[in-house]
Write an enzyme that holds these catalytic residues in place. Structure first.
Site, mmCIF file in Angstrom:
data_model
loop_
_atom_site.group_PDB
_atom_site.id
_atom_site.type_symbol
_atom_site.label_atom_id
_atom_site.label_comp_id
_atom_site.label_asym_id
_atom_site.label_seq_id
_atom_site.Cartn_x
_atom_site.Cartn_y
_atom_site.Cartn_z
ATOM 1 N N LYS A 68 0.833 -1.211 0.000
ATOM 2 C CA LYS A 68 0.000 0.000 0.000
ATOM 3 C C LYS A 68 0.867 1.260 0.000
ATOM 4 C CE LYS A 68 -2.766 -0.950 3.639
ATOM 5 N NZ LYS A 68 -3.889 -0.783 4.563
ATOM 6 N N LYS A 95 2.695 2.085 2.560
ATOM 7 C CA LYS A 95 2.613 2.628 3.935
ATOM 8 C C LYS A 95 3.609 1.874 4.813
ATOM 9 C CE LYS A 95 -1.606 3.955 5.746
ATOM 10 N NZ LYS A 95 -2.993 3.826 6.187
HETATM 11 N N1 C2G Z 1 -10.725 6.247 9.521
HETATM 12 C C1 C2G Z 1 -11.772 7.058 9.957
HETATM 13 N N2 C2G Z 1 -11.497 8.289 10.460
HETATM 14 C C2 C2G Z 1 -10.204 8.731 10.551
HETATM 15 C C3 C2G Z 1 -9.143 7.899 10.121
HETATM 16 C C4 C2G Z 1 -9.429 6.640 9.606
HETATM 17 O O1 C2G Z 1 -12.951 6.673 9.883
HETATM 18 N N3 C2G Z 1 -9.958 9.985 11.075
HETATM 19 C C5 C2G Z 1 -11.075 4.928 8.968
HETATM 20 C C6 C2G Z 1 -10.643 4.790 7.507
HETATM 21 O O2 C2G Z 1 -11.623 5.341 6.648
HETATM 22 C C7 C2G Z 1 -10.543 3.257 7.368
HETATM 23 C C8 C2G Z 1 -10.165 2.798 8.798
HETATM 24 O O3 C2G Z 1 -10.393 3.917 9.670
HETATM 25 O O4 C2G Z 1 -11.819 2.713 7.026
HETATM 26 C C9 C2G Z 1 -8.720 2.380 8.894
HETATM 27 O O5 C2G Z 1 -7.925 3.443 8.408
HETATM 28 P P1 C2G Z 1 -6.375 3.124 8.053
HETATM 29 O O6 C2G Z 1 -5.745 2.440 9.202
HETATM 30 O O7 C2G Z 1 -5.782 4.370 7.513
HETATM 31 O O8 C2G Z 1 -6.550 2.025 6.914
HETATM 32 P P2 C2G Z 1 -6.167 2.179 5.365
HETATM 33 O O9 C2G Z 1 -4.725 2.461 5.233
HETATM 34 O O10 C2G Z 1 -7.161 3.103 4.797
HETATM 35 O O11 C2G Z 1 -6.362 0.667 4.843
HETATM 36 O O12 C2G Z 1 -8.134 -2.787 2.142
HETATM 37 C C10 C2G Z 1 -8.422 -1.588 2.832
HETATM 38 C C11 C2G Z 1 -7.196 -0.977 3.421
HETATM 39 O O13 C2G Z 1 -6.452 -1.933 4.161
HETATM 40 C C12 C2G Z 1 -7.554 0.210 4.308
#
Ligand code: C2G
Length: 153
Positions: free
Chosen positions: A45, A47
């Site tokens: 990703k 990350k």
């Molecule tokens: N999220 C949220 N509010 C935030 C930050 C994150 O609602 N202020 C939600 C994101 O929308 C996501 C979840 O928390 O649904 C996890 O966020 P991340 O850890 O950043 O995950 P991400 O890198 O988006 O990976 O296959 C899908 C991916 O693995 C998602």
């Protein structure tokens, strides 16, 4: 088992944005499964998390309204997870809106509003700024001590 909800994410430096999303997801059904991205998948990703996968998994597992945690290793596992765990709803924060609609024939897709004003990236930025401020203060102190030492010679 009731209604099964699944979501996926890195969940690094867990914050209220994550927790509020997971709580809202649990309210959509009876069982909440969370796919936590492995370190290898995060690399795919683009990350790099601060906490390694094992610690992120342990933290998510400790949340009372999370029922099961599985590793997220590929983009494509969602379709097989939906079948394997009898998932009724695949839900994500709306920064992913539309990204998983191709699965809508197998499972209900829901995108919930993100929590504004907080993100893991913001937290990392604040921490690095604190570190910079500390380094600057240390450099100033060293500079003052060396100027004082010169005067005393
Ligand atoms: N999220 C949220 N509010 C935030 C930050 C994150 O609602 N202020 C939600 C994101 O929308 C996501 C979840 O928390 O649904 C996890 O966020 P991340 O850890 O950043 O995950 P991400 O890198 O988006 O990976 O296959 C899908 C991916 O693995 C998602």
């Amino acid at each position: 088992m009731g209604k099964v909800v699944i979501t996926y994410g890195t969940f690094d430096l867990l914050h209220v944005g994550h927790v509020r999303l997971l709580r809202r997801l649990k309210a959509l059904g009876d069982t909440l499964i969370v796919g936590v991205s492995t370190d290898a998948f995060n690399a795919q990703k683009g990350k790099a998390s601060i906490y390694p996968f094992e610690e992120r998994r342990e933290i998510i597992k400790s949340i009372s309204f999370v029922d099961k945690v599985i590793p997220e290793e590929t983009w494509d596992q969602k379709a097989s997870d939906v079948k394997e765990y009898g998932v009724d709803i695949l839900a994500m924060g709306d920064d992913w809106a539309g990204k998983f609609d191709t699965l809508s024939s197998d499972v209900e897709i829901v995108y919930l509003p993100r929590t504004e004003g907080i993100s893991t990236t913001d937290i990392r930025t604040v921490i690095s700024r604190v570190e910079e401020d500390k380094l600057l203060a240390l450099e100033c102190a060293i500079d003052q001590v060396s100027r004082l030492a010169k005067k005393l010679r």
